[in-house]
Scaffold this motif. Structure first.
Motif, short mmCIF file in Angstrom:
data_model
loop_
_atom_site.label_atom_id
_atom_site.label_comp_id
_atom_site.label_asym_id
_atom_site.label_seq_id
_atom_site.Cartn_x
_atom_site.Cartn_y
_atom_site.Cartn_z
N GLY A 1 37.88 50.47 47.86
CA GLY A 1 36.85 49.93 47.71
C GLY A 1 37.11 48.23 46.99
N MET A 2 37.95 47.82 47.68
CA MET A 2 38.20 46.50 47.38
C MET A 2 37.85 45.39 48.30
N VAL A 3 37.64 44.14 48.07
CA VAL A 3 37.13 43.21 49.18
C VAL A 3 38.22 42.29 49.69
N PRO A 4 38.96 42.57 50.62
CA PRO A 4 40.03 41.80 51.35
C PRO A 4 39.49 40.26 51.73
N ILE A 5 40.37 39.37 51.10
CA ILE A 5 40.07 37.80 51.51
C ILE A 5 41.08 37.21 52.32
N LEU A 6 40.64 36.75 53.41
CA LEU A 6 41.60 36.21 54.49
C LEU A 6 41.72 34.70 54.44
N PRO A 7 42.44 33.97 53.74
CA PRO A 7 42.34 32.63 53.40
C PRO A 7 42.91 32.08 55.08
#
Ligand code: COA
Length: 444
Positions: A158-164
């Motif tokens: 239920g988490m949001v992955p962030i791809l820098p």
């Protein structure tokens, strides 16, 4: 208790409809850096948090170009580009990482304010771009692979992955990878149903760009929907008009949208992140807020050819026998051939529908039929949506249907019951009072 106006009810209905349609679907949001500095950023974060909390699988790819330029400048390192690709010397890499993570952290901050957990991760496996036309691109990389298993694990929690905009080689060497490329690869690898390209541009405004005549702008004067073919045509004309060596961000965004749609992303939305609620509007209503490039139905839906007529007569026959459809002869279909579209799968026709004009303002959606072996696969719905789009493009105000057995279905598609009196006069005269079809209509 205060009465809710019908338009609000319609909006709520529409929102629930789209919510159930996309629940559990993966959506990638590529968000340009200037958006994070805009006052509307906090609203954007609220909306993304809302989506993440209500079952959408949100993946964020922050763009950091301008932030990297600023950090490099601050540390006296010259930003050099080849076309629109940054050349990243090894000495610049720590600063590039610093800027990329600084931007990614802004998203963590925004989501935290709405109690949504997020993870900035090393989800991109990269390799060096190498030497291009004699120019060493140094630490500029390309996507080798998106580590989908790790991203999916994060999403399942239920988490949001962030791809820098950083990728790492298998030995851990960092590369600066353009966020457009990461967004494209991630959308493809994760099977995203949507890619949102969020920037601070107002989109493809008619007048600013050379746009084929048949494409109309929405209320904002911007192009609302495009097929990949139409997007290709716009790019071809307008890229030629660019001064050599210059870049045009809205055209670059359209190019990215086209590539994503060719890679199988059903819908790519280009929206202005400065507009409050733009993502929700684009997602939950057919009002839309930006430009959408959509690939799915247009690959399969095409105008009727004379050779298709025996096939669609065969398809309609059992439905006529059941009293669901009015009988049409081959000659009648031939006469209105231009009104009909068919859904073709692997070379054969499995559904059809027609849009008959009644005057300058209204049209009737008719002869919607799906091969019984192909029902419940969304063919009927896509035909109807296609015909609605056609009506919008033709500048009509309203579409209606006459139905004996499918009123629930049309209601589900957003139509509401209407009276015989609301029909155009010429159609009213032909209304079969014995058949007593119910009328359902949709204002466009
Ligand atoms: C109505 C019709 C076009 C739907 O075609 P389809 O390709 O199966 O439609 P979709 O796949 O887009 O939608 C299917 C959904 O609609 C529902 N549905 C189908 N027919 C329905 C009806 N008569 N009333 C209410 N819901 C209906 C299905 O149960 C399914 O629901 P689900 O997605 O929750 O499982 C098809 O059943 C048909 O050809 N009917 C006979 C012709 C007709 O009545 N045409 C309309 C008059 S113009």
């Amino acid at each position: 208790m205060a009465k809710t106006s019908p338009s609000q009810v319609d909006l709520i209905r529409e929102a629930f409809h789209y919510q159930s349609r996309f629940d559990g679907s993966t959506m990638v949001f590529k968000i340009d850096f200037p958006v994070t500095e805009d006052p509307a950023f906090s609203y954007l974060m609220k909306d993304l948090a809302l989506l993440a909390r209500t079952g959408f699988r949100v993946v964020i790819v922050p763009g950091a170009k301008e932030r990297i330029d600023a950090v490099l400048q601050e540390y006296g390192i010259l930003s050099q580009y080849r076309g629109d690709s940054r050349i990243t010397p090894a000495a610049a890499m720590p600063f590039v990482e610093m800027a990329a993570f600084d931007v990614a952290t802004r998203f963590i901050t925004g989501l935290s304010a709405d109690r949504v957990d997020a993870v900035i991760g090393n989800f991109v496996r990269a390799r060096g771009l190498g030497v291009c036309e004699g120019l060493d691109m140094e630490n500029t990389g390309v996507v080798d692979r998106i580590l989908t298993d790790s991203i999916k694990r994060v999403l399942e929690l239920g988490m949001v992955p962030i791809l820098p905009c950083i990728g790492w080689s298998p030995s851990g060497k960092p590369y600066n990878v353009p966020s457009d490329e990461i967004a494209l690869s991630a959308s493809r690898a994760l099977g995203a149903v949507k890619l949102f390209i969020v920037s601070v541009h107002e989109g493809l405004r008619i007048g600013t760009y050379a746009i084929p005549k048949h494409l109309e702008g929405g209320a904002t004067g911007c192009i609302v929907r495009l097929t990949p073919l139409e997007a290709e045509a716009i790019l071809e004309i307008n890229e030629l008009l660019l001064e050599p060596g210059t870049q045009d961000r809205p055209l670059q965004e359209l190019r990215l949208a086209l590539r994503a749609s060719e890679a199988g992303v059903e819908r790519v939305h280009i929206i202005n992140g400065q507009e409050e609620g733009a993502i929700l509007k684009e997602l939950f209503s057919n009002l839309g807020a930006g430009t959408m490039v959509y690939a799915d139905e247009y690959e399969a839906i095409r105008p009727l050819k004379t050779a298709d007529i025996p096939g669609i007569l065969r398809l309609m026959e059992p439905l006529i026998q059941q009293g669901n459809l009015v009988r049409r002869t081959a000659a009648q279909i031939q006469e209105k051939k231009g009104d009909y579209v068919v859904f073709e799968i692997d070379g054969s026709v499995h559904a059809c529908g027609a849009l008959h004009h009644w005057g300058a303002e209204q049209a009737e959606i008719a002869a919607v039929a799906t091969d019984p072996a192909y029902t419940d696969m969304g063919l009927g719905r896509r035909i109807v949506r296609y015909l609605i789009d056609r009506a919008i493009k033709q500048g009509l105000c309203r579409v209606f249907v006459l139905t004996t057995h499918t009123h629930d279905w049309f209601e589900f598609l957003g139509f509401t019951e209407a009276s015989v009196e609301s029909l155009p006069e010429s159609r009213r005269k032909q209304y079969d009072r014995i058949r007593k079809s119910t009328i359902f209509a949709l204002d466009l």
